[in-house]
Design a protein around this motif. Structure first.
Motif, mmCIF file in Angstrom:
data_model
loop_
_atom_site.group_PDB
_atom_site.id
_atom_site.type_symbol
_atom_site.label_atom_id
_atom_site.label_comp_id
_atom_site.label_asym_id
_atom_site.label_seq_id
_atom_site.Cartn_x
_atom_site.Cartn_y
_atom_site.Cartn_z
ATOM 1 N N ASP A 165 -22.282 79.004 42.709
ATOM 2 C CA ASP A 165 -22.058 77.590 42.396
ATOM 3 C C ASP A 165 -22.454 76.754 43.610
ATOM 4 O O ASP A 165 -22.316 77.199 44.757
ATOM 5 C CB ASP A 165 -20.582 77.357 42.059
ATOM 6 C CG ASP A 165 -20.359 75.998 41.408
ATOM 7 O OD1 ASP A 165 -21.349 75.353 41.021
ATOM 8 O OD2 ASP A 165 -19.191 75.582 41.307
ATOM 9 N N ASN A 197 -15.997 83.239 31.284
ATOM 10 C CA ASN A 197 -14.870 83.201 30.334
ATOM 11 C C ASN A 197 -13.524 83.094 31.036
ATOM 12 O O ASN A 197 -12.505 83.590 30.560
ATOM 13 C CB ASN A 197 -14.896 84.441 29.432
ATOM 14 C CG ASN A 197 -14.110 84.237 28.150
ATOM 15 O OD1 ASN A 197 -13.977 83.105 27.672
ATOM 16 N ND2 ASN A 197 -13.560 85.310 27.613
ATOM 17 N N LYS A 198 -13.540 82.440 32.210
ATOM 18 C CA LYS A 198 -12.299 82.160 32.934
ATOM 19 C C LYS A 198 -12.565 81.073 33.977
ATOM 20 O O LYS A 198 -13.709 80.861 34.394
ATOM 21 C CB LYS A 198 -11.754 83.416 33.615
ATOM 22 C CG LYS A 198 -12.716 84.088 34.588
ATOM 23 C CD LYS A 198 -12.094 85.347 35.180
ATOM 24 C CE LYS A 198 -13.080 86.058 36.109
ATOM 25 N NZ LYS A 198 -12.503 87.288 36.705
ATOM 26 N N ASP A 199 -11.520 80.372 34.387
ATOM 27 C CA ASP A 199 -11.660 79.280 35.348
ATOM 28 C C ASP A 199 -11.624 79.825 36.780
ATOM 29 O O ASP A 199 -10.553 80.004 37.359
ATOM 30 C CB ASP A 199 -10.547 78.245 35.152
ATOM 31 C CG ASP A 199 -10.668 77.519 33.818
ATOM 32 O OD1 ASP A 199 -11.815 77.420 33.332
ATOM 33 O OD2 ASP A 199 -9.645 77.072 33.273
ATOM 34 N N SER A 213 -20.121 73.776 37.557
ATOM 35 C CA SER A 213 -18.977 74.701 37.673
ATOM 36 C C SER A 213 -18.430 75.060 36.293
ATOM 37 O O SER A 213 -18.054 76.218 36.046
ATOM 38 C CB SER A 213 -17.876 74.063 38.530
ATOM 39 O OG SER A 213 -18.345 73.754 39.815
ATOM 40 N N SER A 214 -18.421 74.095 35.399
ATOM 41 C CA SER A 214 -17.931 74.348 34.033
ATOM 42 C C SER A 214 -18.818 75.340 33.299
ATOM 43 O O SER A 214 -18.327 76.198 32.545
ATOM 44 C CB SER A 214 -17.873 73.027 33.239
ATOM 45 O OG SER A 214 -16.978 72.126 33.851
ATOM 46 N N THR A 228 -17.224 70.245 43.811
ATOM 47 C CA THR A 228 -17.709 71.365 44.625
ATOM 48 C C THR A 228 -18.291 70.847 45.933
ATOM 49 O O THR A 228 -19.148 69.964 45.935
ATOM 50 C CB THR A 228 -18.779 72.174 43.863
ATOM 51 O OG1 THR A 228 -18.235 72.609 42.609
ATOM 52 C CG2 THR A 228 -19.214 73.390 44.672
ATOM 53 N N ASN A 241 -17.981 78.770 34.648
ATOM 54 C CA ASN A 241 -16.667 79.194 34.135
ATOM 55 C C ASN A 241 -16.776 79.653 32.687
ATOM 56 O O ASN A 241 -16.108 80.612 32.266
ATOM 57 C CB ASN A 241 -15.668 78.047 34.252
ATOM 58 C CG ASN A 241 -15.210 77.817 35.684
ATOM 59 O OD1 ASN A 241 -15.291 78.711 36.533
ATOM 60 N ND2 ASN A 241 -14.738 76.618 35.963
ATOM 61 N N PHE A 242 -17.629 78.964 31.924
ATOM 62 C CA PHE A 242 -17.828 79.335 30.526
ATOM 63 C C PHE A 242 -18.494 80.709 30.423
ATOM 64 O O PHE A 242 -18.123 81.528 29.574
ATOM 65 C CB PHE A 242 -18.673 78.269 29.823
ATOM 66 C CG PHE A 242 -18.877 78.535 28.359
ATOM 67 C CD1 PHE A 242 -17.857 78.282 27.453
ATOM 68 C CD2 PHE A 242 -20.079 79.059 27.887
ATOM 69 C CE1 PHE A 242 -18.037 78.533 26.097
ATOM 70 C CE2 PHE A 242 -20.251 79.320 26.539
ATOM 71 C CZ PHE A 242 -19.239 79.054 25.643
ATOM 72 N N LYS A 246 -13.847 75.601 40.798
ATOM 73 C CA LYS A 246 -13.061 74.384 40.707
ATOM 74 C C LYS A 246 -13.805 73.283 39.966
ATOM 75 O O LYS A 246 -14.973 73.010 40.226
ATOM 76 C CB LYS A 246 -12.689 73.908 42.116
ATOM 77 C CG LYS A 246 -11.799 72.688 42.143
ATOM 78 C CD LYS A 246 -11.523 72.271 43.579
ATOM 79 C CE LYS A 246 -10.681 71.001 43.617
ATOM 80 N NZ LYS A 246 -10.446 70.544 45.014
ATOM 81 N N THR A 247 -13.129 72.652 39.021
ATOM 82 C CA THR A 247 -13.681 71.495 38.312
ATOM 83 C C THR A 247 -12.683 70.352 38.401
ATOM 84 O O THR A 247 -11.498 70.553 38.646
ATOM 85 C CB THR A 247 -13.950 71.819 36.834
ATOM 86 O OG1 THR A 247 -12.714 72.223 36.215
ATOM 87 C CG2 THR A 247 -14.961 72.929 36.693
ATOM 88 N N ASP A 248 -13.201 69.144 38.222
ATOM 89 C CA ASP A 248 -12.342 67.962 38.338
ATOM 90 C C ASP A 248 -12.920 66.858 37.481
ATOM 91 O O ASP A 248 -14.109 66.843 37.164
ATOM 92 C CB ASP A 248 -12.261 67.505 39.795
ATOM 93 C CG ASP A 248 -10.990 66.688 40.068
ATOM 94 O OD1 ASP A 248 -10.584 65.948 39.157
ATOM 95 O OD2 ASP A 248 -10.430 66.825 41.169
#
Length: 413
Positions: A105, A70-72, A62-63, A83, A66-67, A75-77
């Motif tokens: 994702d 260029n926005k979240d 997920s990260s 996920t 998001n990268f 969901k990450t934890d």
């Protein structure tokens, strides 16, 4: 030029689908697969490519997405495995000939709280490009998952994430270990997720090969559906073929057992066998004329000496015995008729056995002749010209596994 080729491939595939005559039963039976294929066909028409991300829990899938965005969005934890189901988001990447890029994702394939892991894999496997994220050296399970995608002809990029956990020399060793465990002939790219490395690489891949990846995946999608429909049809035809073989076996057994005349018996057997081949050709959808059925019968008889011997030699021998028995009846007060019944039963049994052999061989021969079609999606795949050797290698693996796993011999009578 690319646009014209893509439109042409779409029209060819659309025409194939529209000419594929499905029964109401097949439409109901393959409803989910048909919906999924039509969605893929729509994406091909609209030039909407789909990129799926896959890997173990906690590797940072997920990260990574998001990268890229260029926005979240995803969901990450801190806890591994945040996920739980497939999530999608459009990636507005500029300077692309494709109209749309969809990022998928997915939960970690080793996450124990997934209700339908096969559906997760299938959904990602339907993607046009797969990003396989790792966070260090890969283990046996990761190698197995990658191998499954490769067998399905998927284009894969391995992404090495969380590189801040390793020193420079460790990172180099990890990359070498991953390369060693991957197929040597495919040169699967291993991209370090650092700064804009990944974004630039994916952008380059999509610019050069995005349209061909989308087209190929659509053709593979059609081919998998085609094989499923074909397999289901063959199973249904198998029952009809077995019934036909049984019917003609009974007819021949009765004719051979009761008929004492050699010439009539042999001629009748060949006539029944020719009729059986003709019936099987109708069942398997191959229009054979009388001459064609005789050619198949002749070819089968030549290639199977046991069948030819059974058909002619044994029947001739037994018919001679039966004729002698009938001729000696007046001189033995009917006692010579005693062996007539057992001989007729043996002859009937041989007729049934030989007809079953012929039926099975004929069904296989007819199936081989009937399965060649220029509208077969696999033929379309083979006719595409590839500029990138790596994509060509992936497709060759897909076609090899396709032919290995889908010969349908078990579905013949």
């Amino acid at each position: 030029m690319k646009q014209l080729k893509m439109n042409k491939n779409y029209l060819i595939l659309k025409n194939w689908w529209e000419t594929l005559d499905l029964s109401n039963y097949e439409k109901s039976f393959f409803n989910k697969q048909i919906i999924a294929f039509n969605q893929q066909l729509f994406r091909l028409k609209e030039k909407k490519i789909r990129i799926g991300i896959y890997g173990k829990s906690g590797v940072g899938k997920s990260s990574v997405l998001n990268f890229l965005l260029n926005k979240d969005v995803f969901k990450t934890d801190i806890i591994n495995g945040s996920t739980r189901e497939i999530q999608a988001e459009e990636w507005p990447l500029k300077d692309q000939t494709l109209k749309s890029i969809e990022l998928l994702d997915s939960p970690g394939f080793d996450f124990c709280d997934i209700k339908f892991p096969d559906k997760i894999y299938s959904r990602i496997n339907h993607s046009d490009l797969i990003l396989f994220v790792v966070a260090g050296d890969i283990n046996r399970n990761e190698v197995s998952e990658i191998s499954s995608f490769i067998k399905d002809g998927k284009k894969i990029i391995v992404i090495l994430n969380k590189i801040d956990l390793f020193k420079k020399n460790e990172l180099k060793e990890i990359i070498e270990n991953i390369k060693f465990k991957l197929p040597k002939n495919l040169n699967i790219p291993i991209i370090i997720n650092h700064e804009n490395n990944l974004k630039n690489y994916i952008s380059k891949i999509l610019t050069q090969h995005g349209e061909i990846l989308l087209t190929l995946n659509s053709l593979q999608f059609a081919d998998r559906l085609f094989l499923q429909i074909k397999g289901q049809r063959l199973k249904r035809r198998q029952k009809l073929a077995q019934s036909a073989i049984g019917k003609f076996s009974t007819i021949k057994a009765s004719a051979v057992a009761l008929n004492p005349f050699i010439l009539f018996d042999v001629a009748g057997s060949f006539a029944i066998d020719t009729a059986l081949i003709s019936e099987l050709s109708k069942i398997y959808g191959l229009n054979l004329k009388g001459e064609s059925t005789r050619k198949i019968f002749k070819q089968i008889s030549i290639n199977n000496l046991f069948l030819g011997f059974t058909q002619v030699g044994v029947n001739t021998s037994f018919n001679l015995i039966k004729k002698v028995i009938l001729l000696t009846v007046p001189f033995t007060n009917g006692l010579s008729l005693l062996p007539y019944g057992p001989i007729a039963i043996i002859q009937a049994g041989i007729a049934v056995h030989s007809t079953k052999i012929l039926g099975k061989l004929a069904a296989k021969e007819i199936f081989i002749r009937s399965k060649v079609s220029f509208m077969d999606p696999s033929i379309m795949i083979q006719n595409i010209t590839f500029n990138e050797p790596e994509i060509f290698k992936h497709i060759n693996i897909y076609l090899s596994n396709r032919n290995l796993n889908n010969n349908f011999v078990s579905s013949l009578p």
